[in-house]
Design an enzyme around this catalytic site. Structure first.
Site, mmCIF file in Angstrom:
data_model
loop_
_atom_site.group_PDB
_atom_site.id
_atom_site.type_symbol
_atom_site.label_atom_id
_atom_site.label_comp_id
_atom_site.label_asym_id
_atom_site.label_seq_id
_atom_site.Cartn_x
_atom_site.Cartn_y
_atom_site.Cartn_z
ATOM 1 N N ASP A 128 0.865 -1.183 0.000
ATOM 2 C CA ASP A 128 0.000 0.000 0.000
ATOM 3 C C ASP A 128 0.900 1.231 0.000
ATOM 4 O OD1 ASP A 128 -3.273 0.055 0.608
ATOM 5 O OD2 ASP A 128 -2.265 1.982 0.842
ATOM 6 N N LYS B 6 -8.997 0.999 -17.066
ATOM 7 C CA LYS B 6 -9.379 -0.370 -16.699
ATOM 8 C C LYS B 6 -9.488 -1.245 -17.951
ATOM 9 C CE LYS B 6 -9.732 -0.371 -12.166
ATOM 10 N NZ LYS B 6 -8.638 -0.992 -11.382
ATOM 11 N N TYR C 227 -10.881 6.685 -16.232
ATOM 12 C CA TYR C 227 -10.903 5.454 -15.429
ATOM 13 C C TYR C 227 -11.333 4.271 -16.301
ATOM 14 C CZ TYR C 227 -12.357 2.191 -11.712
ATOM 15 O OH TYR C 227 -12.519 1.095 -10.897
ATOM 16 N N ASN D 254 -4.339 -4.918 -7.701
ATOM 17 C CA ASN D 254 -5.600 -4.403 -7.147
ATOM 18 C C ASN D 254 -5.581 -2.902 -6.939
ATOM 19 O OD1 ASN D 254 -8.148 -4.536 -5.283
ATOM 20 N ND2 ASN D 254 -6.542 -3.573 -4.062
ATOM 21 N N ASP E 178 4.773 2.836 -4.202
ATOM 22 C CA ASP E 178 3.781 3.442 -5.078
ATOM 23 C C ASP E 178 3.819 2.705 -6.413
ATOM 24 O OD1 ASP E 178 2.358 5.047 -6.834
ATOM 25 O OD2 ASP E 178 3.208 6.930 -6.083
HETATM 26 N N1 LIG Z 1 -15.037 -0.051 -4.937
HETATM 27 C C1 LIG Z 1 -15.691 -0.270 -6.075
HETATM 28 O O1 LIG Z 1 -16.904 -0.077 -6.181
HETATM 29 C C2 LIG Z 1 -14.930 -0.789 -7.268
HETATM 30 C C3 LIG Z 1 -15.650 -1.067 -8.446
HETATM 31 C C4 LIG Z 1 -14.954 -1.569 -9.542
HETATM 32 C C5 LIG Z 1 -13.594 -1.775 -9.464
HETATM 33 N N2 LIG Z 1 -12.934 -1.472 -8.317
HETATM 34 C C6 LIG Z 1 -11.496 -1.677 -8.288
HETATM 35 O O2 LIG Z 1 -11.171 -2.512 -7.190
HETATM 36 C C7 LIG Z 1 -9.889 -2.147 -6.681
HETATM 37 C C8 LIG Z 1 -9.972 -1.889 -5.186
HETATM 38 O O3 LIG Z 1 -10.950 -0.901 -4.935
HETATM 39 P P1 LIG Z 1 -11.314 -0.452 -3.453
HETATM 40 O O4 LIG Z 1 -12.676 0.124 -3.522
HETATM 41 O O5 LIG Z 1 -11.014 -1.535 -2.504
HETATM 42 O O6 LIG Z 1 -10.264 0.744 -3.271
HETATM 43 P P2 LIG Z 1 -9.866 1.605 -1.959
HETATM 44 O O7 LIG Z 1 -9.673 2.982 -2.430
HETATM 45 O O8 LIG Z 1 -10.821 1.345 -0.833
HETATM 46 O O9 LIG Z 1 -8.453 0.976 -1.566
HETATM 47 C C9 LIG Z 1 -7.394 1.062 -2.458
HETATM 48 C C10 LIG Z 1 -6.083 0.931 -1.706
HETATM 49 O O10 LIG Z 1 -5.045 1.087 -2.693
HETATM 50 C C11 LIG Z 1 -4.058 1.965 -2.180
HETATM 51 N N3 LIG Z 1 -3.413 2.665 -3.292
HETATM 52 C C12 LIG Z 1 -3.942 3.654 -4.057
HETATM 53 N N4 LIG Z 1 -3.038 4.085 -4.946
HETATM 54 C C13 LIG Z 1 -1.922 3.348 -4.744
HETATM 55 C C14 LIG Z 1 -0.638 3.348 -5.342
HETATM 56 N N5 LIG Z 1 -0.338 4.221 -6.316
HETATM 57 N N6 LIG Z 1 0.288 2.450 -4.918
HETATM 58 C C15 LIG Z 1 -0.007 1.589 -3.905
HETATM 59 N N7 LIG Z 1 -1.221 1.558 -3.287
HETATM 60 C C16 LIG Z 1 -2.153 2.431 -3.695
HETATM 61 C C17 LIG Z 1 -4.822 2.924 -1.277
HETATM 62 O O11 LIG Z 1 -3.959 3.511 -0.311
HETATM 63 C C18 LIG Z 1 -5.893 2.025 -0.665
HETATM 64 O O12 LIG Z 1 -5.466 1.458 0.561
HETATM 65 C C19 LIG Z 1 -9.435 -0.929 -7.500
HETATM 66 O O13 LIG Z 1 -8.600 -1.358 -8.565
HETATM 67 C C20 LIG Z 1 -10.730 -0.382 -8.038
HETATM 68 O O14 LIG Z 1 -10.555 0.356 -9.221
HETATM 69 C C21 LIG Z 1 -13.561 -0.998 -7.213
#
Ligand SMILES: NC(=O)c1ccc[n+]([C@@H]2O[C@H](COP(=O)([O-])OP(=O)(O)OC[C@H]3O[C@@H](n4cnc5c(N)ncnc54)[C@H](O)[C@@H]3O)[C@@H](O)[C@H]2O)c1
Length: 258
Positions: A40, A164, A160, A89, A66
């Site tokens: 993270d 994706k 976005y 992820n 990062d």
């Molecule tokens: N939440 C949704 O509804 C949803 C829907 C479709 C797809 N997704 C995808 O699922 C995945 C997870 O989503 P989520 O809702 O759990 O996200 P979230 O924002 O709750 O958590 C994401 C985590 O990734 C970390 N992060 C962000 N940028 C980073 C970087 N550059 N390097 C390292 N870590 C980094 C953040 O600190 C955070 O802890 C993402 O790829 C998101 O696009 C989510």
């Protein structure tokens, strides 16, 4: 035939594993026996997940970097050592802005960059960093978390959606290039989940916004991150050795109901 999803002896790296979907996948991989490097940006979040893994008797390590910084990714991957399972992820949906994001015609390249850098370049950087050792060992799993936005397009989320869709295409290319080395690559395409990123929407389930989103879902609730973990662990396991280049919708029936 034994039907346990056993990742014992595997080492997994889960990016963005400090909360939400990534946290559940990290816990799921650890419960299946893998040693899990929890990446993270936020060290405290990653440490909390490693603590949870260890409290449950698993093996974890914190990997703060990062994903948008290729040099940092390469250094971290070398530090972690062999990685058998990469879960791309880490993502950035701008989800807190559901419904009020700008139309593409009103945006500029600077607005697109954060989405492309995390969701597309992040997956490219991490995949590139882990692949040589996977090829060498003759076994590997790439699992990338994409979004329905990449297939259907997301109003107010063009960058976005493009990022994706790009990540999903990357997976297909990596599947074709690396199947001969015992490496599979698959996508899990999510609908709207209940995670910290989307909590502002779900904290008021009676709001017009929440009700409007759920109207598109046959199963009328947001997804639970643990529901992603079970599919990710399956795709990471030996049971899924002949599944590659695929994109699995995990979305409460969203796409077939469109
Ligand atoms: N939440 C949704 O509804 C949803 C829907 C479709 C797809 N997704 C995808 O699922 C995945 C997870 O989503 P989520 O809702 O759990 O996200 P979230 O924002 O709750 O958590 C994401 C985590 O990734 C970390 N992060 C962000 N940028 C980073 C970087 N550059 N390097 C390292 N870590 C980094 C953040 O600190 C955070 O802890 C993402 O790829 C998101 O696009 C989510």
């Amino acid at each position: 035939m034994v039907m346990s999803l056993d990742l014992t002896g595997r080492r997994a790296l889960v990016t963005g594993g400090g909360q939400g979907v990534g946290r559940s996948i990290a816990l799921g991989c650890a419960a299946a026996g893998a040693e899990v490097a929890v990446n993270d940006l936020d060290a405290g979040r990653a440490q909390a997940v490693v603590d949870e893994i260890e409290q449950r008797g698993g093996l974890g390590q914190v990997a703060v970097f990062d994903v948008t910084d290729f040099a940092a990714v390469e250094a971290a991957v070398q530090g972690v050592g062999r990685i058998d399972v990469l879960v791309n992820n880490a993502g950035n949906a701008g989800a807190a802005g559901f419904g009020d994001r700008s139309a593409f015609a009103d945006t500029s390249p600077a607005d697109w960059e954060p989405f492309l850098r995390v969701n597309l370049y992040g997956a490219m950087h991490c995949s590139r960093a882990v692949l040589p050792a996977m090829i060498e060992s003759g076994w590997g799993r790439l699992v990338t978390i994409v979004s329905d936005a990449g297939r259907t397009g997301d109003v107010g989320g063009a960058a976005y959606s493009a990022a994706k869709a790009g990540a999903a295409g990357l997976t297909r290319a990596l599947a074709r290039e690396n199947g001969r080395y015992g490496i599979t690559a698959n996508n899990i395409s999510l609908g709207t989940m209940r995670t910290p990123a989307t909590e502002p929407v779900w904290s008021d389930p009676g709001s017009d916004l929440a009700k409007g989103i759920l109207r598109s879902y046959v199963v009328r609730r947001p997804g639970d991150p643990d529901e992603v973990a079970s599919l990710a662990v399956y795709l990471a396991s030996d049971h899924a050795a002949w599944i590659t280049g695929q994109t699995y919708p995990l979305n409460g029936g969203y796409s077939f109901a469109l």
